[in-house]
Design a protein around this motif. Structure first.
Motif, PDB file in Angstrom:
ATOM      1  N   GLN A  62       1.049  -1.326   0.365  1.00  8.11           N
ATOM      2  CA  GLN A  62       0.074   0.333  -0.051  1.00  8.11           C
ATOM      3  C   GLN A  62       1.117   1.308   0.175  1.00  8.11           C
ATOM      4  OE1 GLN A  62      -3.371  -0.134  -0.200  1.00  8.11           O
ATOM      5  NE2 GLN A  62      -2.791  -2.378  -0.564  1.00  8.11           N
ATOM      6  N   SER A  63       1.983   0.842   0.164  1.00  6.50           N
ATOM      7  CA  SER A  63       3.019   2.377   0.482  1.00  6.50           C
ATOM      8  C   SER A  63       3.751   2.540  -0.999  1.00  6.50           C
ATOM      9  CB  SER A  63       3.989   2.093   1.915  1.00  6.50           C
ATOM     10  OG  SER A  63       3.481   2.319   3.162  1.00  6.50           O
ATOM     11  N   THR A  64       4.031   1.494  -1.444  1.00  6.27           N
ATOM     12  CA  THR A  64       4.553   1.658  -2.949  1.00  6.27           C
ATOM     13  C   THR A  64       3.850   1.621  -4.087  1.00  6.27           C
ATOM     14  OG1 THR A  64       5.105  -0.774  -3.260  1.00  6.27           O
ATOM     15  CG2 THR A  64       6.747   0.583  -1.669  1.00  6.27           C
ATOM     16  N   ALA A  65       4.843   1.589  -4.877  1.00  8.66           N
ATOM     17  CA  ALA A  65       4.483   1.451  -6.873  1.00  8.66           C
ATOM     18  C   ALA A  65       3.563   0.087  -6.794  1.00  8.66           C
ATOM     19  CB  ALA A  65       5.389   1.441  -7.566  1.00  8.66           C
ATOM     20  N   ALA A  66       3.832  -0.975  -6.277  1.00  4.22           N
ATOM     21  CA  ALA A  66       2.661  -2.391  -5.826  1.00  4.22           C
ATOM     22  C   ALA A  66       1.455  -1.821  -5.959  1.00  4.22           C
ATOM     23  CB  ALA A  66       3.931  -3.176  -4.835  1.00  4.22           C
ATOM     24  N   ARG A  67       0.878  -0.957  -5.214  1.00  2.00           N
ATOM     25  CA  ARG A  67      -0.149  -0.627  -4.831  1.00  2.00           C
ATOM     26  C   ARG A  67      -0.666  -0.187  -6.268  1.00  2.00           C
ATOM     27  NH1 ARG A  67       0.061   4.144  -2.112  1.00  2.00           N
ATOM     28  NH2 ARG A  67       0.369   5.143  -4.100  1.00  2.00           N
ATOM     29  N   ASP A  68      -0.254   0.174  -7.426  1.00  2.00           N
ATOM     30  CA  ASP A  68      -1.123   0.917  -8.878  1.00  2.00           C
ATOM     31  C   ASP A  68      -0.949  -0.581  -9.503  1.00  2.00           C
ATOM     32  OD1 ASP A  68      -1.694   3.262  -7.349  1.00  2.00           O
ATOM     33  OD2 ASP A  68       0.251   3.790  -8.267  1.00  2.00           O
ATOM     34  N   THR A  69      -0.627  -1.786  -8.901  1.00  2.00           N
ATOM     35  CA  THR A  69       0.138  -2.847 -10.476  1.00  2.00           C
ATOM     36  C   THR A  69      -1.784  -3.369 -10.189  1.00  2.00           C
ATOM     37  OG1 THR A  69       0.827  -4.710  -8.187  1.00  2.00           O
ATOM     38  CG2 THR A  69       2.217  -3.205  -9.834  1.00  2.00           C
ATOM     39  N   PRO A  70      -1.441  -4.310 -10.855  1.00  2.00           N
ATOM     40  CA  PRO A  70      -2.825  -5.197 -11.018  1.00  2.00           C
ATOM     41  C   PRO A  70      -2.565  -6.702 -10.048  1.00  2.00           C
ATOM     42  CG  PRO A  70      -2.132  -5.690 -13.324  1.00  2.00           C
ATOM     43  CD  PRO A  70      -1.103  -4.865 -12.757  1.00  2.00           C
ATOM     44  N   TYR A  71      -1.879  -6.715  -9.678  1.00  2.00           N
ATOM     45  CA  TYR A  71      -1.403  -8.266  -9.608  1.00  2.00           C
ATOM     46  C   TYR A  71      -2.258  -7.736  -7.113  1.00  2.00           C
ATOM     47  CZ  TYR A  71       2.181  -8.405 -12.650  1.00  2.00           C
ATOM     48  OH  TYR A  71       2.479  -8.387 -13.699  1.00  2.00           O
ATOM     49  N   HIS A 110      11.544  -7.613  -0.981  1.00  2.00           N
ATOM     50  CA  HIS A 110      12.429  -8.367  -2.029  1.00  2.00           C
ATOM     51  C   HIS A 110      11.513  -9.081  -2.976  1.00  2.00           C
ATOM     52  CE1 HIS A 110      15.799 -10.322  -4.071  1.00  2.00           C
ATOM     53  NE2 HIS A 110      14.591 -11.650  -3.869  1.00  2.00           N
ATOM     54  N   GLU A 111      10.521  -9.980  -1.975  1.00  2.00           N
ATOM     55  CA  GLU A 111       9.998 -10.874  -3.069  1.00  2.00           C
ATOM     56  C   GLU A 111       8.624  -9.792  -3.765  1.00  2.00           C
ATOM     57  OE1 GLU A 111      10.669 -13.059  -3.456  1.00  2.00           O
ATOM     58  OE2 GLU A 111      11.773 -14.061  -1.383  1.00  2.00           O
ATOM     59  N   ILE A 112       8.069  -9.261  -3.263  1.00  2.00           N
ATOM     60  CA  ILE A 112       6.980  -7.673  -3.981  1.00  2.00           C
ATOM     61  C   ILE A 112       7.892  -7.532  -5.329  1.00  2.00           C
ATOM     62  CG2 ILE A 112       6.040  -5.897  -3.714  1.00  2.00           C
ATOM     63  CD1 ILE A 112       5.360  -6.850  -1.035  1.00  2.00           C
ATOM     64  N   GLY A 113       9.403  -7.285  -5.077  1.00  2.00           N
ATOM     65  CA  GLY A 113       9.716  -6.826  -5.851  1.00  2.00           C
ATOM     66  C   GLY A 113      10.032  -7.273  -7.170  1.00  2.00           C
ATOM     67  N   ASP A 151      16.735  -7.172  -5.232  1.00  2.00           N
ATOM     68  CA  ASP A 151      17.265  -6.338  -4.045  1.00  2.00           C
ATOM     69  C   ASP A 151      17.254  -5.021  -3.809  1.00  2.00           C
ATOM     70  OD1 ASP A 151      17.986  -8.844  -2.850  1.00  2.00           O
ATOM     71  OD2 ASP A 151      19.752  -8.476  -3.205  1.00  2.00           O
ATOM     72  N   ARG A 152      16.935  -4.130  -5.316  1.00  3.27           N
ATOM     73  CA  ARG A 152      17.462  -2.707  -5.326  1.00  3.27           C
ATOM     74  C   ARG A 152      15.559  -2.598  -5.077  1.00  3.27           C
ATOM     75  NH1 ARG A 152      21.862  -0.322  -7.249  1.00  3.27           N
ATOM     76  NH2 ARG A 152      20.556   1.594  -7.981  1.00  3.27           N
ATOM     77  N   LEU A 153      14.575  -3.140  -5.436  1.00  7.05           N
ATOM     78  CA  LEU A 153      13.530  -2.853  -5.424  1.00  7.05           C
ATOM     79  C   LEU A 153      13.221  -3.026  -4.092  1.00  7.05           C
ATOM     80  CD1 LEU A 153      11.871  -4.103  -8.364  1.00  7.05           C
ATOM     81  CD2 LEU A 153      11.651  -2.292  -8.055  1.00  7.05           C
ATOM     82  N   GLY A 154      13.995  -4.385  -3.137  1.00  4.26           N
ATOM     83  CA  GLY A 154      13.178  -3.914  -1.929  1.00  4.26           C
ATOM     84  C   GLY A 154      13.627  -2.932  -0.830  1.00  4.26           C
ATOM     85  N   VAL A 155      15.020  -2.327  -0.855  1.00  6.26           N
ATOM     86  CA  VAL A 155      15.819  -1.278  -0.617  1.00  6.26           C
ATOM     87  C   VAL A 155      14.646  -0.325  -0.484  1.00  6.26           C
ATOM     88  CG1 VAL A 155      17.757   0.491  -1.172  1.00  6.26           C
ATOM     89  CG2 VAL A 155      17.957  -1.708  -0.802  1.00  6.26           C
ATOM     90  N   ARG A 156      13.931   0.433  -1.616  1.00  9.53           N
ATOM     91  CA  ARG A 156      13.110   1.366  -2.073  1.00  9.53           C
ATOM     92  C   ARG A 156      11.644   1.299  -1.296  1.00  9.53           C
ATOM     93  NH1 ARG A 156      10.968   1.906  -8.598  1.00  9.53           N
ATOM     94  NH2 ARG A 156       8.657   2.686  -8.564  1.00  9.53           N
ATOM     95  N   PHE A 157      11.866  -0.262  -1.381  1.00 12.89           N
ATOM     96  CA  PHE A 157      10.116  -0.189  -1.191  1.00 12.89           C
ATOM     97  C   PHE A 157      10.465   0.043   0.676  1.00 12.89           C
ATOM     98  CE2 PHE A 157       8.588  -3.288  -4.832  1.00 12.89           C
ATOM     99  CZ  PHE A 157       8.436  -2.283  -5.326  1.00 12.89           C
ATOM    100  N   MET A 158      11.440  -0.605   1.348  1.00 18.97           N
ATOM    101  CA  MET A 158      11.351  -0.851   2.655  1.00 18.97           C
ATOM    102  C   MET A 158      11.457   0.656   2.824  1.00 18.97           C
ATOM    103  SD  MET A 158      14.218  -3.238   3.314  1.00 18.97           S
ATOM    104  CE  MET A 158      14.348  -3.184   5.060  1.00 18.97           C
ATOM    105  N   ALA A 159      11.560   1.777   1.901  1.00 16.42           N
ATOM    106  CA  ALA A 159      12.302   3.312   2.529  1.00 16.42           C
ATOM    107  C   ALA A 159      10.962   4.018   2.351  1.00 16.42           C
ATOM    108  CB  ALA A 159      13.269   4.106   1.771  1.00 16.42           C
ATOM    109  N   GLU A 160      10.453   3.132   0.649  1.00 15.43           N
ATOM    110  CA  GLU A 160       8.440   4.288   0.616  1.00 15.43           C
ATOM    111  C   GLU A 160       7.583   3.643   2.091  1.00 15.43           C
ATOM    112  OE1 GLU A 160       8.162   3.103  -3.228  1.00 15.43           O
ATOM    113  OE2 GLU A 160       9.250   4.584  -4.219  1.00 15.43           O
ATOM    114  N   SER A 161       8.189   2.202   2.615  1.00  5.63           N
ATOM    115  CA  SER A 161       7.315   2.564   3.763  1.00  5.63           C
ATOM    116  C   SER A 161       8.039   2.308   4.656  1.00  5.63           C
ATOM    117  CB  SER A 161       6.741   0.508   3.384  1.00  5.63           C
ATOM    118  OG  SER A 161       6.703  -0.011   2.186  1.00  5.63           O
TER     119      SER A 161
END
Length: 270
Positions: free
Chosen positions: A87-96, A141-144, A207-217
């Motif tokens: 909910q805090s990252t771009a994953a929210r806007d995907t269809p998954y 990482h796995e969401i990435g 790994d890089r996406l995981g870092v990004r998502f952690m920071a954004e969350s």
């Protein structure tokens, strides 16, 4: 006039060429833009197909790891952290459609994601964590992997590799010379190693996406380094050469994670 043997070789070469061309056209003619990674990807399935594929595999994967972990409080924590990241990252806007599963296996240190948003972590790995941030590192990482569509990319690349490897086998095999089977075996091995390299690249991107998502969350991305140290310790030093592994060496991953933490403007813990 060509002898029958020469004609047979020419025919095999033509068939191999056709197979290779069809494989290449099929791969390079299917591209989709990924707004999360901002890259064009070679994928030949829709997000809905990824979701369906992942859902279909959930029962089998759950059974393989001994079912679901019975501790509902632990499962609730996994859900809480995973959904917060989504909910805090771009994953929210995907269809998954993300779902998080805590597996009962207390021996196997592992976490993985199926296409479409099905994320799994074993109780064995969960018990290694001392902070919520470390759990967030693994789930991020796995969401990435999911939002980067690594499974769809891998399937497309595997099909291309299978096609090209098949073409090489057809072109090189000679029924009158059994030794050519060795050539076919080498071609198959090369194809396998190519796909392993793709797997390692995917791990580093996640790994890089995981870092990004952690920071954004709101989680400390330095915990991702701690996760790598936990994984390295669990391996017990008994690793095959990195070139033959789908996962990069944890120490190599730590170096890139450190770079990503600084790139996203966060303080790197020494």
């Amino acid at each position: 006039m060509a002898t029958p043997a020469v004609q047979a070789r020419i025919t095999r070469f033509i068939i191999a060429l056709v197979v290779a061309v069809i494989s290449l056209i099929g791969y390079y003619s299917t591209t989709q833009y990924n707004p999360v990674t901002e890259e064009k990807q070679h994928v030949n399935m829709t997000a809905q197909q990824e979701i369906a594929m992942g859902l279909q595999a959930v029962p089998q994967m759950t059974q393989q790891y001994g079912g679901l972990y019975p501790d509902q409080q632990a499962q609730a924590l996994v859900d809480q952290v995973g959904n917060k990241i989504v909910q805090s990252t771009a994953a929210r806007d995907t269809p998954y459609e993300f779902e998080f599963h805590l597996l009962a296996d207390e021996q196997t240190v592992n976490a993985f994601a199926l296409p479409g948003g099905q994320v799994f972590i074993t109780a064995a790995l969960m018990k290694q964590f001392s902070t919520e941030d470390q759990l967030a590192g693994v789930l991020g990482h796995e969401i990435g992997h999911v939002v980067a569509r690594h499974s769809a990319e891998h399937i497309a690349k595997a099909r291309l590799t299978q096609g090209l490897t098949g073409a090489a086998v057809i072109a090189s095999y000679d029924p009158s010379r059994p030794s050519t089977m060795r050539t076919a075996a080498v071609a198959a091995m090369i194809g396998q190693l190519v796909n392993m390299k793709y797997g390692r690249d995917d791990e580093l991107e996640s790994d890089r996406l995981g870092v990004r998502f952690m920071a954004e969350s709101g989680y400390d991305p330095n915990a991702m380094i701690q996760v790598m140290e936990i994984l390295a310790k669990s391996a017990g030093g008994a690793r095959q050469p990195e070139f033959f592994s789908t996962h990069p060496n944890p120490q190599n991953r730590i170096a890139q994670i450190r770079e990503a933490i600084q790139e996203y403007g966060y303080t790197l813990n020494q």
